[in-house]
Design a protein around this motif. Structure first.
Motif, mmCIF file in Angstrom:
data_model
loop_
_atom_site.group_PDB
_atom_site.id
_atom_site.type_symbol
_atom_site.label_atom_id
_atom_site.label_comp_id
_atom_site.label_asym_id
_atom_site.label_seq_id
_atom_site.Cartn_x
_atom_site.Cartn_y
_atom_site.Cartn_z
ATOM 1 N N GLY A 62 -9.796 -6.189 10.087
ATOM 2 C CA GLY A 62 -9.002 -5.118 10.681
ATOM 3 C C GLY A 62 -7.512 -5.421 10.721
ATOM 4 N N LYS A 63 -7.093 -6.595 10.224
ATOM 5 C CA LYS A 63 -5.677 -6.965 10.239
ATOM 6 C C LYS A 63 -4.866 -6.131 9.257
ATOM 7 C CE LYS A 63 -6.241 -11.761 11.655
ATOM 8 N NZ LYS A 63 -5.966 -13.157 11.326
ATOM 9 N N LYS A 64 -3.577 -5.975 9.548
ATOM 10 C CA LYS A 64 -2.670 -5.243 8.658
ATOM 11 C C LYS A 64 -2.416 -6.031 7.386
ATOM 12 C CE LYS A 64 -0.277 -2.534 12.115
ATOM 13 N NZ LYS A 64 1.012 -2.131 12.675
ATOM 14 N N PHE A 65 -2.023 -5.303 6.340
ATOM 15 C CA PHE A 65 -1.750 -5.923 5.046
ATOM 16 C C PHE A 65 -0.680 -5.138 4.314
ATOM 17 C CE2 PHE A 65 -5.207 -2.913 4.560
ATOM 18 C CZ PHE A 65 -4.793 -2.131 3.503
ATOM 19 N N SER A 66 -0.106 -5.768 3.298
ATOM 20 C CA SER A 66 0.855 -5.130 2.399
ATOM 21 C C SER A 66 0.479 -5.512 0.980
ATOM 22 C CB SER A 66 2.282 -5.588 2.695
ATOM 23 O OG SER A 66 2.686 -5.180 3.980
ATOM 24 N N GLY A 67 0.692 -4.600 0.037
ATOM 25 C CA GLY A 67 0.404 -4.892 -1.357
ATOM 26 C C GLY A 67 0.007 -3.645 -2.122
ATOM 27 N N TYR A 68 -0.425 -3.864 -3.353
ATOM 28 C CA TYR A 68 -0.790 -2.781 -4.267
ATOM 29 C C TYR A 68 -2.306 -2.606 -4.292
ATOM 30 C CZ TYR A 68 3.969 -3.413 -5.901
ATOM 31 O OH TYR A 68 5.340 -3.511 -5.968
ATOM 32 N N LYS A 89 2.733 -0.910 2.879
ATOM 33 C CA LYS A 89 3.307 -1.924 3.769
ATOM 34 C C LYS A 89 2.727 -1.769 5.163
ATOM 35 C CE LYS A 89 7.642 -2.202 1.255
ATOM 36 N NZ LYS A 89 9.094 -2.100 1.305
ATOM 37 N N ASN A 90 2.318 -2.891 5.743
ATOM 38 C CA ASN A 90 1.795 -2.935 7.105
ATOM 39 C C ASN A 90 0.719 -1.884 7.354
ATOM 40 O OD1 ASN A 90 3.478 -5.099 7.917
ATOM 41 N ND2 ASN A 90 5.177 -3.653 8.073
ATOM 42 N N ALA A 91 -0.232 -1.777 6.439
ATOM 43 C CA ALA A 91 -1.317 -0.803 6.544
ATOM 44 C C ALA A 91 -2.571 -1.463 7.123
ATOM 45 C CB ALA A 91 -1.630 -0.229 5.172
ATOM 46 N N THR A 92 -3.413 -0.664 7.757
ATOM 47 C CA THR A 92 -4.721 -1.151 8.185
ATOM 48 C C THR A 92 -5.802 -0.651 7.227
ATOM 49 O OG1 THR A 92 -4.969 0.718 9.691
ATOM 50 C CG2 THR A 92 -4.111 -1.343 10.627
ATOM 51 N N ALA A 93 -5.485 0.404 6.476
ATOM 52 C CA ALA A 93 -6.395 0.942 5.459
ATOM 53 C C ALA A 93 -5.577 1.809 4.510
ATOM 54 C CB ALA A 93 -7.500 1.775 6.092
#
Length: 132
Positions: A62-68, A89-93
């Motif tokens: 459930g952590k946030k992430f950034s990327g393609y 950027k800084n998305a959860t899904a």
């Protein structure tokens, strides 16, 4: 590039239709919606028959992430290719829209998020197999 043995087991059951999740030796469940989790990513695949509307990608933690966001497409007897989306950027899904794209029967779709748009095999992504 991808070995079919890496496809992960399990899916919610529905009356026999489209996406299959499973490994050799595991029971096969047909469903229009399959949710799969790899070590690093989970993917909810929504479709009907051989068509996929979208893939929703998120972290099991459930952590946030950034990327393609990507979908690695492995059709039977053809070369593997990637579908890429813009950087999040800084998305959860994220929802990777495929707009009812039709895939050949038994195509493996593996999804996740990568730091760059590099076509390579990413460990820990989530996979499902499209069946008609």
């Amino acid at each position: 590039m991808r070995k079919l043995s890496l496809v992960l087991a399990g899916a919610a059951a529905a009356a026999g239709l489209a996406l299959t999740s499973g490994t050799a030796g595991a029971s096969t469940v047909h469903t229009d919606n399959a949710t799969k989790c790899g070590k690093n990513w989970c993917a909810q695949v929504k479709g009907k028959g051989l068509k996929v509307d979208y893939v929703r990608v998120y972290r099991p933690s459930g952590k946030k992430f950034s990327g393609y966001g990507y979908v690695e497409v492995s059709p039977p007897h053809k070369k593997t290719y990637f579908l890429w989306w813009q950087k999040s950027k800084n998305a959860t899904a994220i929802r990777l829209k495929l707009h009812n794209k039709k895939f050949p029967n038994n195509t493996t779709l593996c999804s996740g998020v990568a730091p760059s748009m590099k076509n390579q095999d990413y460990a820990g992504d989530a996979c499902a197999v499209v069946h008609g």
